[in-house]
Design a protein around this motif. Sequence first.
Motif, PDB file in Angstrom:
ATOM      1  N   LEU A  53      55.116   6.329  35.732  1.00 56.29           N
ATOM      2  CA  LEU A  53      55.171   7.757  35.392  1.00 56.29           C
ATOM      3  C   LEU A  53      56.248   7.981  34.344  1.00 56.29           C
ATOM      4  CD1 LEU A  53      54.900   8.989  39.087  1.00 56.29           C
ATOM      5  CD2 LEU A  53      53.088   9.066  37.364  1.00 56.29           C
ATOM      6  N   GLY A  54      55.854   7.883  33.084  1.00 62.54           N
ATOM      7  CA  GLY A  54      56.810   8.028  31.985  1.00 62.54           C
ATOM      8  C   GLY A  54      56.303   9.024  30.964  1.00 62.54           C
ATOM      9  N   THR A  55      56.789   8.901  29.727  1.00 61.03           N
ATOM     10  CA  THR A  55      56.341   9.783  28.639  1.00 61.03           C
ATOM     11  C   THR A  55      54.824   9.793  28.597  1.00 61.03           C
ATOM     12  OG1 THR A  55      58.331   9.191  27.443  1.00 61.03           O
ATOM     13  CG2 THR A  55      56.605  10.280  26.188  1.00 61.03           C
ATOM     14  N   SER A  56      54.247   8.572  28.590  1.00 61.99           N
ATOM     15  CA  SER A  56      52.820   8.460  28.891  1.00 61.99           C
ATOM     16  C   SER A  56      52.747   7.805  30.266  1.00 61.99           C
ATOM     17  CB  SER A  56      52.100   7.620  27.831  1.00 61.99           C
ATOM     18  OG  SER A  56      52.688   6.351  27.728  1.00 61.99           O
ATOM     19  N   ASP A  57      51.676   8.071  30.997  1.00 62.57           N
ATOM     20  CA  ASP A  57      51.490   7.462  32.314  1.00 62.57           C
ATOM     21  C   ASP A  57      50.561   6.262  32.153  1.00 62.57           C
ATOM     22  OD1 ASP A  57      53.034   9.439  33.443  1.00 62.57           O
ATOM     23  OD2 ASP A  57      51.365  10.530  34.356  1.00 62.57           O
ATOM     24  N   THR A  58      50.924   5.144  32.790  1.00 62.52           N
ATOM     25  CA  THR A  58      50.092   3.946  32.720  1.00 62.52           C
ATOM     26  C   THR A  58      49.748   3.504  34.129  1.00 62.52           C
ATOM     27  OG1 THR A  58      51.298   3.284  30.729  1.00 62.52           O
ATOM     28  CG2 THR A  58      49.929   1.613  31.752  1.00 62.52           C
ATOM     29  N   VAL A  59      48.494   3.115  34.312  1.00 61.43           N
ATOM     30  CA  VAL A  59      48.039   2.640  35.614  1.00 61.43           C
ATOM     31  C   VAL A  59      47.627   1.173  35.487  1.00 61.43           C
ATOM     32  CG1 VAL A  59      46.274   2.917  37.399  1.00 61.43           C
ATOM     33  CG2 VAL A  59      47.281   4.930  36.328  1.00 61.43           C
ATOM     34  N   PHE A  60      48.185   0.331  36.367  1.00 59.75           N
ATOM     35  CA  PHE A  60      47.807  -1.081  36.451  1.00 59.75           C
ATOM     36  C   PHE A  60      46.995  -1.274  37.725  1.00 59.75           C
ATOM     37  CE2 PHE A  60      51.760  -1.058  34.118  1.00 59.75           C
ATOM     38  CZ  PHE A  60      51.750  -2.167  33.285  1.00 59.75           C
ATOM     39  N   LEU A  61      45.899  -1.995  37.627  1.00 59.97           N
ATOM     40  CA  LEU A  61      45.050  -2.222  38.791  1.00 59.97           C
ATOM     41  C   LEU A  61      44.765  -3.705  38.967  1.00 59.97           C
ATOM     42  CD1 LEU A  61      42.303   0.268  37.621  1.00 59.97           C
ATOM     43  CD2 LEU A  61      44.043   0.803  39.297  1.00 59.97           C
ATOM     44  N   TRP A  62      44.640  -4.142  40.206  1.00 60.47           N
ATOM     45  CA  TRP A  62      44.169  -5.490  40.520  1.00 60.47           C
ATOM     46  C   TRP A  62      42.710  -5.325  40.942  1.00 60.47           C
ATOM     47  CZ3 TRP A  62      47.381 -10.074  41.878  1.00 60.47           C
ATOM     48  CH2 TRP A  62      46.630 -11.139  42.383  1.00 60.47           C
ATOM     49  N   ILE A  63      41.796  -5.958  40.218  1.00 56.62           N
ATOM     50  CA  ILE A  63      40.361  -5.752  40.434  1.00 56.62           C
ATOM     51  C   ILE A  63      39.654  -7.088  40.658  1.00 56.62           C
ATOM     52  CG2 ILE A  63      38.224  -4.982  39.286  1.00 56.62           C
ATOM     53  CD1 ILE A  63      39.669  -2.840  37.943  1.00 56.62           C
ATOM     54  N   LYS A  64      38.729  -7.105  41.588  1.00 54.33           N
ATOM     55  CA  LYS A  64      37.911  -8.304  41.842  1.00 54.33           C
ATOM     56  C   LYS A  64      36.608  -8.284  41.047  1.00 54.33           C
ATOM     57  CE  LYS A  64      39.633 -11.220  44.954  1.00 54.33           C
ATOM     58  NZ  LYS A  64      40.119 -12.526  44.499  1.00 54.33           N
ATOM     59  N   GLU A  65      35.959  -7.106  41.008  1.00 58.67           N
ATOM     60  CA  GLU A  65      34.653  -6.989  40.343  1.00 58.67           C
ATOM     61  C   GLU A  65      34.722  -5.898  39.281  1.00 58.67           C
ATOM     62  OE1 GLU A  65      32.039  -6.208  43.584  1.00 58.67           O
ATOM     63  OE2 GLU A  65      32.482  -8.135  44.539  1.00 58.67           O
ATOM     64  N   PRO A  66      35.149  -6.265  38.072  1.00 65.03           N
ATOM     65  CA  PRO A  66      35.372  -5.249  37.041  1.00 65.03           C
ATOM     66  C   PRO A  66      34.069  -4.677  36.490  1.00 65.03           C
ATOM     67  CG  PRO A  66      35.714  -7.435  36.128  1.00 65.03           C
ATOM     68  CD  PRO A  66      35.479  -7.624  37.600  1.00 65.03           C
ATOM     69  N   ARG A  67      34.135  -3.396  36.122  1.00 66.95           N
ATOM     70  CA  ARG A  67      33.021  -2.749  35.428  1.00 66.95           C
ATOM     71  C   ARG A  67      33.589  -2.130  34.146  1.00 66.95           C
ATOM     72  NH1 ARG A  67      32.005  -0.344  40.670  1.00 66.95           N
ATOM     73  NH2 ARG A  67      32.783   1.637  39.843  1.00 66.95           N
TER      74      ARG A  67
END
Length: 532
Positions: A298-312
């Motif tokens: 949660l900063g100037t821009s917000d970034t989300v990191f995800l751990w994914i098994k089956e990406p779409r």
Amino acid sequence: MAASTESFYLGFDFSTQQLKVVAVDGNLSVVHQDNVQFDSELPEFGTQGGVHVHADSLTVTSPVLMWVKALDLILGKMKNAGFDFSRVKALSGSGQQHGSVYWRKGTNQVLRDLQPGKSLHELLKGGFAVSDSPVWMDSSTTEQCQYLETAVGGAQRVADITGSRAYERFTGNQIAKIYKAQPEKYEDTERISLVSSFAASLFLGSYAAIDYSDGSGMNLMDIFSKQWADSCLEATAPHLEERLGAPVHSSAVLGLLSPYHVTRYGFPEDCKVVAFTGDNPGSLAGMRLQEGDIAVSLGTSDTVFLWIKEPRPTVEGHIFCNPVDRPSYMALICYKNGSLTRERIRNKCAGGSWEVFSSVLRTTPTGNNGNIGIYFDAMEITPSAVGVHRFDKENTKVAGFSAQGEIRALVEGQFLAKRVHAEKLGYKIIPGTRVLATGGASSNKDILQVLSDVFDAPVYTIDVANSACLGCGYRALQGLVAESGVSFAEAVRKAPEAQLAVTPTPGADKVFAPLLRRYAELEERVLQESKQ
């Protein structure tokens, strides 16, 4: 310092404005850290914020020799501080993603024959066909992006193969521009590296392979086969595959450290170089994400990191190969409207006070009586739309909410967006899912409570001041044991734990399930209206 028999592992981070290093011991405690600030410590290169912004305001580059000289400086600082290089068992690192380095023909031999009596920047002065590397801030390749998407079959098709639609900053489009604008320099190029694999080459004493995770940010690699995609290579430049070399998995041991560093600094002869990766994948390692986890910065821009098994893959967000678990993937979603929007609403509705802002979140109902707000003060990245849009519980557009309703609508809306887009990319909340919060707003428990309620998962806070650096120290240690089947989680189990901040409010999941569906529909409506 630790006992003299203790092994050390180094993590380097070649970021936009500085080069950082962290040393950890076998218990993953930090025993040394240092940095070199490019602007102030290497003023002869004339950078501002580590880069040169060109006259067109679109082209942004960094001098390659500045990065080389920064490595000379930081290793010299460590030596002067009495750091004992002889105890370093392995090292790894990260680089700002997407940037590219063009090695001149014959430079691989120069790397193999480095003379320990001279600095790297002296030895490599003539080693680069392109002296100023395009970096992630560059947005001058719109023409190349359009060409790639047309050649391959559209934006979604490029995303299906490479994990992202064509982006201006992505390496393939930068290579295409150099091939078109400076064909003689492309012809003189023996190898093209990412910033990460370039940095690894300086330690290895030969061209280092690009790793799968950072290689996913190029619009060139098939993220499923983990090989270069022929259709993308052909749309970029001729004879490109031979200039890129074969990619490798992110925990691969690339080889032994160059004799140059053994002689000049006293590293042991058996010190291993583990594949370097991008700074975002490095941060995923530093935050010690596990399957099902999501990290929200949660900063100037917000970034989300995800751990994914089956990406779409979609045309929003990015999917990369996971740097610490070979069968898995990671996703990255950037939101431009982060803390500046939160501060604007705080100033407008809470008299500039975070205390008042927080008390409103504590005293207003979860779900905001069905009111939903979408706050895109600046043109948003995810999705590409702008403006403030408010809807009542009947999905009717309204001119405004009460001050209290506005504060809750903003915070709930920002987190509903994060979950909606995460699930579009293939993210699934599973038993044991944790939300890891970092960045300025992660110190506000009331904001975190809304985050926990929207994701129906506990929120933990982590200190990530040097997450990419630290993650690469961890990855150096993991690289030594990965081939024997030891997982990353097992290798780093001694590292400091994240701190539990909040748990979901009982019943919040029932409130947010219908709101998530409504938010997705309303955002799509805003997007379609913005295109008219």
